[in-house]
Write a protein that holds these residues in place. Structure first.
Motif, mmCIF file in Angstrom:
data_model
loop_
_atom_site.group_PDB
_atom_site.id
_atom_site.type_symbol
_atom_site.label_atom_id
_atom_site.label_comp_id
_atom_site.label_asym_id
_atom_site.label_seq_id
_atom_site.Cartn_x
_atom_site.Cartn_y
_atom_site.Cartn_z
ATOM 1 N N ASN A 19 0.832 -1.205 0.000
ATOM 2 C CA ASN A 19 0.000 0.000 0.000
ATOM 3 C C ASN A 19 0.865 1.253 0.000
ATOM 4 N N ILE A 20 0.999 1.846 -1.183
ATOM 5 C CA ILE A 20 1.897 2.995 -1.326
ATOM 6 C C ILE A 20 1.130 4.315 -1.190
ATOM 7 N N GLY A 21 1.849 5.380 -0.941
ATOM 8 C CA GLY A 21 1.253 6.707 -0.898
ATOM 9 C C GLY A 21 1.195 7.306 -2.297
ATOM 10 N N GLU A 22 0.366 8.357 -2.441
ATOM 11 C CA GLU A 22 0.205 8.990 -3.760
ATOM 12 C C GLU A 22 1.531 9.467 -4.332
ATOM 13 N N GLU A 23 2.387 9.984 -3.436
ATOM 14 C CA GLU A 23 3.662 10.545 -3.905
ATOM 15 C C GLU A 23 4.602 9.455 -4.435
ATOM 16 N N GLN A 24 4.285 8.182 -4.129
ATOM 17 C CA GLN A 24 5.123 7.088 -4.631
ATOM 18 C C GLN A 24 4.638 6.547 -5.976
ATOM 19 N N LEU A 25 3.504 7.077 -6.460
ATOM 20 C CA LEU A 25 2.920 6.535 -7.697
ATOM 21 C C LEU A 25 3.881 6.505 -8.894
ATOM 22 N N PRO A 26 4.686 7.544 -9.097
ATOM 23 C CA PRO A 26 5.607 7.486 -10.237
ATOM 24 C C PRO A 26 6.576 6.292 -10.169
ATOM 25 N N GLN A 27 6.878 5.837 -8.952
ATOM 26 C CA GLN A 27 7.805 4.690 -8.818
ATOM 27 C C GLN A 27 7.072 3.358 -8.632
ATOM 28 N N ALA A 28 5.727 3.387 -8.695
ATOM 29 C CA ALA A 28 4.953 2.193 -8.350
ATOM 30 C C ALA A 28 5.382 0.963 -9.158
ATOM 31 N N ALA A 29 5.524 1.134 -10.463
ATOM 32 C CA ALA A 29 5.832 -0.009 -11.324
ATOM 33 C C ALA A 29 7.222 -0.568 -11.046
ATOM 34 N N SER A 30 8.199 0.342 -10.887
ATOM 35 C CA SER A 30 9.562 -0.159 -10.668
ATOM 36 C C SER A 30 9.691 -0.797 -9.287
ATOM 37 N N LEU A 31 8.998 -0.219 -8.303
ATOM 38 C CA LEU A 31 8.994 -0.800 -6.963
ATOM 39 C C LEU A 31 8.375 -2.194 -7.002
ATOM 40 N N GLU A 32 7.278 -2.303 -7.743
ATOM 41 C CA GLU A 32 6.585 -3.592 -7.859
ATOM 42 C C GLU A 32 7.488 -4.641 -8.515
ATOM 43 N N ALA A 33 8.172 -4.240 -9.583
ATOM 44 C CA ALA A 33 9.059 -5.180 -10.274
ATOM 45 C C ALA A 33 10.182 -5.634 -9.343
ATOM 46 N N LYS A 34 10.732 -4.672 -8.619
ATOM 47 C CA LYS A 34 11.846 -4.988 -7.721
ATOM 48 C C LYS A 34 11.395 -5.957 -6.615
ATOM 49 N N LEU A 35 10.268 -5.627 -5.981
ATOM 50 C CA LEU A 35 9.782 -6.477 -4.890
ATOM 51 C C LEU A 35 9.370 -7.858 -5.407
#
Ligand code: GDP
Ligand code: MG
Length: 363
Positions: A206-222
């Protein structure tokens, strides 16, 4: 039988917020009680079928979400308060673990600091602990029963003991039951115990709005770290998804585009849950209704009929089947019949994703 998905996670991770987003619900995020809600399974093929067949009603399949509202640890510890919620949790088909990644100083993290990896491990351990306790209780009972058992019963008990002892050793080595690669027979036997680590698990970060630009890369990494058999991870902005779920579709689409979110959290979550559960869709078109149904991949026509009504299974004669793609090509059932692509199938036919089926039965 509907598909049930249980929502677990640490307190204040956003479980109720995500529950609301998934069910378009308005449950009070401050109330600690369990919430149960229903979501319609997004299925774009339903609309195409409806436009072709002009039914009176279009009925999507449904998923039930259960926001348990207490931790697995609490539930297991206190049978008195936990009993009903625990039974609900044991009955679900899959689990969602909500993990907090959003920052908000006004909402203290229950563990004192933000740490996604730690929180994922914490819940994995809670689930394993729960199953180990269940295993120990069952093994204890087997031990007792063996004392007075006759030969035939004895064999069964020894077989069960052997299997459970093996599972226990794996769990103690941090291997959840869903990763054991059990044979279909073993998996069926294990299903009776309703082990929590046997259930497919979707980790929702569950990410914050300010993390949305990194959402995809964070998801791939995790995911490269946490994706396993029957376990996947997605990032979602729970708070934003909850707000968007209260808007009508076109308004929500507009906002999504602005935030660069290509697909709704509900759609993604259900799609992934279905993949994890090995579920497929088939359609029925009788009585002026076009309906979507969810079944496990590999289900026979007979059992698929039973999912609709037990009479249909009992009095099963045959199924008339056409694939969604063929039906779209023919543009009507009458034309499909004329061209001979509407085929009769018997009770052992394995239903395929997208099949449009009419069951013939007598009672
Ligand atoms: N800033 C921010 N707050 C959130 C987010 N998701 C949930 N919250 C807030 O965190 C608090 C706890 O959320 P809730 O859904 O009740 O968590 P639960 O205890 O796991 O059910 C509530 O005040 C939510 O509004 C998010 O993505 N961003
Ligand atoms: Mg809650």
């Amino acid at each position: 039988m509907s598909v049930d998905i249980g929502i677990i996670g640490l307190a204040k991770s956003g479980r109720t917020t995500i529950f609301n987003a998934l069910t378009r619900g308005k449950a009070d995020t401050k109330a600690p009680a369990a919430h149960i809600g229903v979501a319609k399974v997004p299925e774009p093929r339903l609309k195409v079928l409806a436009d072709m067949l002009h039914p009176k009603r279009v009925v999507p399949a449904e998923v039930r979400y259960i926001d348990v509202g207490a931790s697995v640890k609490e539930l297991a510890k206190d049978k008195a308060i936990g009993g009903q919620s625990l039974a609900q949790l044991s009955n679900v088909d899959a689990l969602i673990n909500v993990v907090r990644a959003f920052t908000d100083d006004s909402i203290p993290h229950v563990e004192g600091s933000l740490d996604v990896d730690r929180d994922i491990t914490t819940i994995d351990l809670e689930l394993a602990f729960f199953d180990l306790a269940l295993l120990e209780r069952r093994l204890g009972k087997i031990e007792l029963s063996l004392k007075g058992a006759k030969q035939l019963e004895r064999q069964g008990l020894l077989h069960e003991q052997e299997m459970l002892t093996r599972v226990k050793a794996e769990l103690e080595n941090d291997v959840p039951i869903r990763e054991l690669g059990l044979t279909p027979d073993e998996a069926r036997a294990m299903a009776n115990y309703q082990f929590l680590t046997a259930k497919p698990l979707l980790i929702v970060v569950n990410i914050g709005e300010e993390q949305l630009p990194q959402a995809a890369s964070l998801e791939a990494k995790l995911n490269s770290h946490y994706s396993r058999p029957k376990r996947r991870l997605i990032t979602l902005c729970g708070k934003l998804e909850m707000e968007l779920s209260q808007l009508d579709n076109s308004a929500a689409e507009g906002f999504r585009a602005e935030f660069g979110i290509s697909e709704s959290g509900l759609d993604r979550t259900i799609k992934l849950s279905y993949e994890l559960l090995g579920l497929i869709s088939f359609f029925t078109t009788v009585s002026a209704e076009v309906k979507a149904w969810s079944i496990s991949n590999g289900t026979s026509a007979l059992h698929a009929a039973g999912k609709i009504h037990s009479d249909m299974e009992r009095g099963f004669i045959r199924a008339e089947v056409i694939s969604y793609d063929d039906l779209v090509k023919c543009d009507s059932l009458a034309e499909a019949r004329k061209r001979g692509v509407l085929r009769p199938e018997g009770k052992n036919y394995i239903v395929q994703d997208g099949d449009v089926i009419t069951f013939l039965f007598n009672v």
